[in-house]
Write a protein that holds these residues in place. Structure first.
Motif, PDB file in Angstrom:
ATOM      1  N   ASP A  60      -6.968  15.427  -1.577  1.00 12.18           N
ATOM      2  CA  ASP A  60      -6.413  14.432  -0.654  1.00 12.18           C
ATOM      3  C   ASP A  60      -4.901  14.569  -0.663  1.00 12.18           C
ATOM      4  O   ASP A  60      -4.322  15.174  -1.569  1.00 12.18           O
ATOM      5  N   ASN A  64      -2.015   9.641   1.326  1.00  8.34           N
ATOM      6  CA  ASN A  64      -3.303   8.934   1.425  1.00  8.34           C
ATOM      7  C   ASN A  64      -3.706   8.289   0.105  1.00  8.34           C
ATOM      8  O   ASN A  64      -4.234   7.177   0.092  1.00  8.34           O
ATOM      9  N   SER A  68      -4.466   4.426  -0.371  1.00  5.75           N
ATOM     10  CA  SER A  68      -5.807   3.974  -0.750  1.00  5.75           C
ATOM     11  C   SER A  68      -5.789   3.107  -2.014  1.00  5.75           C
ATOM     12  O   SER A  68      -6.672   2.278  -2.207  1.00  5.75           O
TER      13      SER A  68
END
Length: 144
Positions: A60, A64, A68
């Motif tokens: 990832d 992100n 998250s």
């Protein structure tokens, strides 16, 4: 518990079993075999070794990952990047995070030296280099 992160409550550490890259998905981690030790350091998602074990791992972007986790970060004092040749891939997915950073320490592998110019474009100044290790600080003119 890993002794490298056992800070007796002095720091908050979140361990994630992910590789940092330029996208979300799956990558393959090459873990090199060493003559003295079964498996040594140097695992990489971009390098290939003649004697290694290969494992799939979630990948990832750093942007992100921070989103998250719900981390509302305005300023980052230091980012340390040592990801065995994948720094060029990871760079593409951490621009928002780098824009919040005051300092970056990064190991830049051969062939990825162009990243120095990219850090300068983001407002960083190269203040020290030792072999493949680079230390950047945000220019005071561009750091709010």
């Amino acid at each position: 518990m890993n002794t490298n992160i056992n800070c007796e409550g002095k720091a908050k550490v979140i361990l994630l079993n992910k590789a940092v890259g330029d996208r979300q998905g799956i990558a393959y981690l090459e873990i090199p075999k060493d003559e003295m030790y079964e498996y040594a350091g140097g695992a990489s998602i971009v390098r290939r070794y003649s004697s290694s074990r290969r494992e799939s791992i979630e990948i990832d972007t750093l942007d992100n990952i921070i989103d998250s986790l719900g981390l509302n970060i305005e300023t980052i004092d230091l980012i340390k990047i040592d990801i065995e040749g994948a720094e060029a891939i990871a760079f593409k997915g951490m621009i928002r995070t780098l824009n919040k950073a005051r300092r970056v320490m990064i190991e830049i592998s051969d062939g990825n030296e162009w990243l120095v110019g990219e850090f300068i474009k983001l407002g960083f100044k190269l203040v020290e280099r030792r072999r493949r290790n680079y230390f950047f600080v945000k220019n005071t003119e561009s750091f709010g």
